[in-house]
Write a protein that holds these residues in place. Structure first.
Motif, PDB file in Angstrom:
ATOM      1  N   LEU A  38       0.850  -1.184   0.000  1.00 42.74           N
ATOM      2  CA  LEU A  38       0.000   0.000   0.000  1.00 42.74           C
ATOM      3  C   LEU A  38       0.885   1.232   0.000  1.00 42.74           C
ATOM      4  N   PRO A  39       0.389   2.359  -0.531  1.00 41.89           N
ATOM      5  CA  PRO A  39       1.185   3.575  -0.389  1.00 41.89           C
ATOM      6  C   PRO A  39       1.246   3.936   1.101  1.00 41.89           C
ATOM      7  N   PRO A  40       2.458   3.960   1.712  1.00 44.08           N
ATOM      8  CA  PRO A  40       2.518   4.252   3.144  1.00 44.08           C
ATOM      9  C   PRO A  40       2.145   5.714   3.408  1.00 44.08           C
ATOM     10  N   THR A  41       1.380   5.953   4.469  1.00 40.23           N
ATOM     11  CA  THR A  41       1.022   7.316   4.861  1.00 40.23           C
ATOM     12  C   THR A  41       1.448   7.492   6.308  1.00 40.23           C
ATOM     13  N   PRO A  42       2.711   7.847   6.540  1.00 45.47           N
ATOM     14  CA  PRO A  42       3.221   7.947   7.917  1.00 45.47           C
ATOM     15  C   PRO A  42       2.338   8.847   8.765  1.00 45.47           C
ATOM     16  N   GLY A  43       2.035   8.388   9.992  1.00 47.67           N
ATOM     17  CA  GLY A  43       1.253   9.222  10.902  1.00 47.67           C
ATOM     18  C   GLY A  43      -0.221   8.875  10.968  1.00 47.67           C
ATOM     19  N   THR A  44      -0.717   8.106   9.971  1.00 47.09           N
ATOM     20  CA  THR A  44      -2.168   7.858   9.968  1.00 47.09           C
ATOM     21  C   THR A  44      -2.584   6.730  10.915  1.00 47.09           C
ATOM     22  N   ALA A  45      -1.629   5.947  11.413  1.00 39.58           N
ATOM     23  CA  ALA A  45      -2.002   4.821  12.287  1.00 39.58           C
ATOM     24  C   ALA A  45      -2.824   5.313  13.483  1.00 39.58           C
ATOM     25  N   GLU A  46      -2.524   6.539  13.923  1.00 38.82           N
ATOM     26  CA  GLU A  46      -3.210   7.118  15.074  1.00 38.82           C
ATOM     27  C   GLU A  46      -4.715   7.268  14.813  1.00 38.82           C
ATOM     28  N   LEU A  47      -5.104   7.319  13.535  1.00 40.92           N
ATOM     29  CA  LEU A  47      -6.525   7.477  13.202  1.00 40.92           C
ATOM     30  C   LEU A  47      -7.323   6.235  13.577  1.00 40.92           C
ATOM     31  N   ALA A  48      -6.638   5.108  13.765  1.00 46.46           N
ATOM     32  CA  ALA A  48      -7.339   3.896  14.201  1.00 46.46           C
ATOM     33  C   ALA A  48      -7.994   4.139  15.566  1.00 46.46           C
ATOM     34  N   VAL A  49      -7.342   4.986  16.398  1.00 48.25           N
ATOM     35  CA  VAL A  49      -7.892   5.289  17.721  1.00 48.25           C
ATOM     36  C   VAL A  49      -9.209   6.066  17.564  1.00 48.25           C
ATOM     37  N   VAL A  50      -9.227   7.012  16.605  1.00 47.30           N
ATOM     38  CA  VAL A  50     -10.449   7.793  16.352  1.00 47.30           C
ATOM     39  C   VAL A  50     -11.571   6.851  15.905  1.00 47.30           C
ATOM     40  N   MET A  51     -11.241   5.894  15.040  1.00 46.76           N
ATOM     41  CA  MET A  51     -12.257   4.947  14.562  1.00 46.76           C
ATOM     42  C   MET A  51     -12.725   4.022  15.679  1.00 46.76           C
TER      43      MET A  51
END
Length: 379
Positions: A249-262
């Motif tokens: 996948l195209p890596p998008t550094p920093g987005t892992a934190e959005l899993a917490v929002v979800m």
């Protein structure tokens, strides 16, 4: 990631190692959103009922069975928003701007929806805000968020490269690029203006598609949680370089934190559903549907999976298309394609009971989420 509670508990090293795991914080955000919405749901319903008197006006041309819904309070979206904000502010890393980008759209769209609901309740009609004003407000909020996201993507990518967590530099134009499923290293650079226009269209479209879907008790919240959980997984995968690399996948550094929002969204959604199961004690209203749709749209833009949102959120797309098709058909030929639009009412007119439509639509949403996840591996 450093969350608010992380700073408080940092002396207790043993417990702290747990907090460094994003998956643990996702679970805590879900639990926080769920417990708080369950606790505050009942008092909120009583308060809204008192304030709103007759509740949300019900369509007079709708299915006859819906007249029994008179008096149900709307604006339940505030309950879900409360769950999302509580879970996120407690457990997410608040130095991460992606978190703020998604919250900005969610809260902004919630505000637009609130104005709309407020006018419906006080003027006692189903009209609300004028469509043009509402869309303009939505586009302004969305455009700011997309510009912010593209700017932040450049920053996080540069930081990750410097830190050595990103093995290969993303191609030029990555921040304003459109990734297509099934094509591994392909990024179509839309340039900043194209990216803002496209991203804003995705966010506003998602907000309004969820808004069309929200017409039966529990109908919209189920698929929103399913799509939210799916995008939480995608955000975790694209935001974790090793994982993104493995999945191509195209890596998008920093987005892992959005899993917490979800996680918080799923928790808040479950708590809301407790009170929204047929027969609903509260409706989410535009306050909820615009906020949640905008939230999912912003997620998709941040993790560069806008096309996948059309598959995972295929049910919302179907509902929106049914309205567009019906309007065009009626205006041009004076004939209706569906017995009634949005399409969930078509099935009610065919004689399906409300909960039959709702649960079957949930099943469809679940299958579409699996189809969307399948695109991650087919590269």
């Amino acid at each position: 990631g450093r969350s608010m509670l992380y700073e408080l508990l940092s002396p207790y090293q043993g417990a702290m190692n747990l907090f460094s795991f994003i998956t643990f914080r996702v679970a805590l955000a879900l639990a926080t959103g769920l417990i708080l919405t369950l606790l505050f749901g009942h008092p909120l319903i009583l308060w809204l009922r008192k304030k709103q008197g007759k509740g949300q006006p019900i369509r007079t041309d709708g299915p006859e069975s819906h007249q029994s819904k008179k008096g149900t309070p709307t604006m339940g979206g505030f309950l879900i928003l409360f769950g999302i904000l509580a879970g996120t502010l407690f457990w997410a890393d608040l130095k991460n701007q992606y978190v703020w980008i998604v919250l900005f759209v969610t809260v902004g769209f919630c505000g637009v929806g609130f104005i709309d609901d407020y006018q419906k309740v006080t003027k006692k009609g189903t009209a609300g805000l004028s469509g043009k004003v509402r869309l303009l407000m939505e586009f302004v909020i969305a455009a700011i968020a997309v510009f912010w996201a593209s700017h932040y993507a450049q920053e996080t990518t540069a930081t990750a490269l410097a830190a050595g967590t990103l093995a290969i530099a993303p191609q030029p134009g990555f921040a304003t690029g459109l990734a297509l499923p099934f094509l591994k290293d392909f990024m179509f650079d839309l340039t900043i203006y194209g990216f803002i226009a496209f991203g804003a269209f995705v966010i506003v479209g998602a907000g309004n598609a969820v808004n069309f879907t929200d017409g039966l008790d529990g109908l919209a919240i189920g698929p929103v949680m399913i799509a939210g959980a799916t995008f939480g997984f995608i955000a975790y995968a694209t935001g974790t370089p090793r994982f993104a690399d493995y999945l191509l996948l195209p890596p998008t550094p920093g987005t892992a934190e959005l899993a917490v929002v979800m996680g918080a969204l799923v928790g808040g959604g479950l708590g809301f559903l407790w009170y929204n199961t047929p027969p609903a004690k509260i409706f989410m209203g535009d306050t909820g549907s615009l906020a949640l749709g905008g939230c999912l749209g912003a997620m998709a833009v941040c993790v560069k999976h806008e096309i996948v949102l059309a598959i995972v959120g295929g049910l919302f797309l179907l509902e929106a298309l049914s309205v567009i098709i019906q309007v065009i058909s009626y205006k041009t030929t004076k004939k209706r394609v569906f017995l009634m639009a949005p399409i969930h009412h078509h099935f009610e007119k065919l004689g399906w009971s409300e909960s039959t439509v709702v649960i079957r639509f949930w099943i469809i949403a679940f299958l579409l989420a699996l189809a969307g996840l399948a695109t991650l591996r087919l590269r």
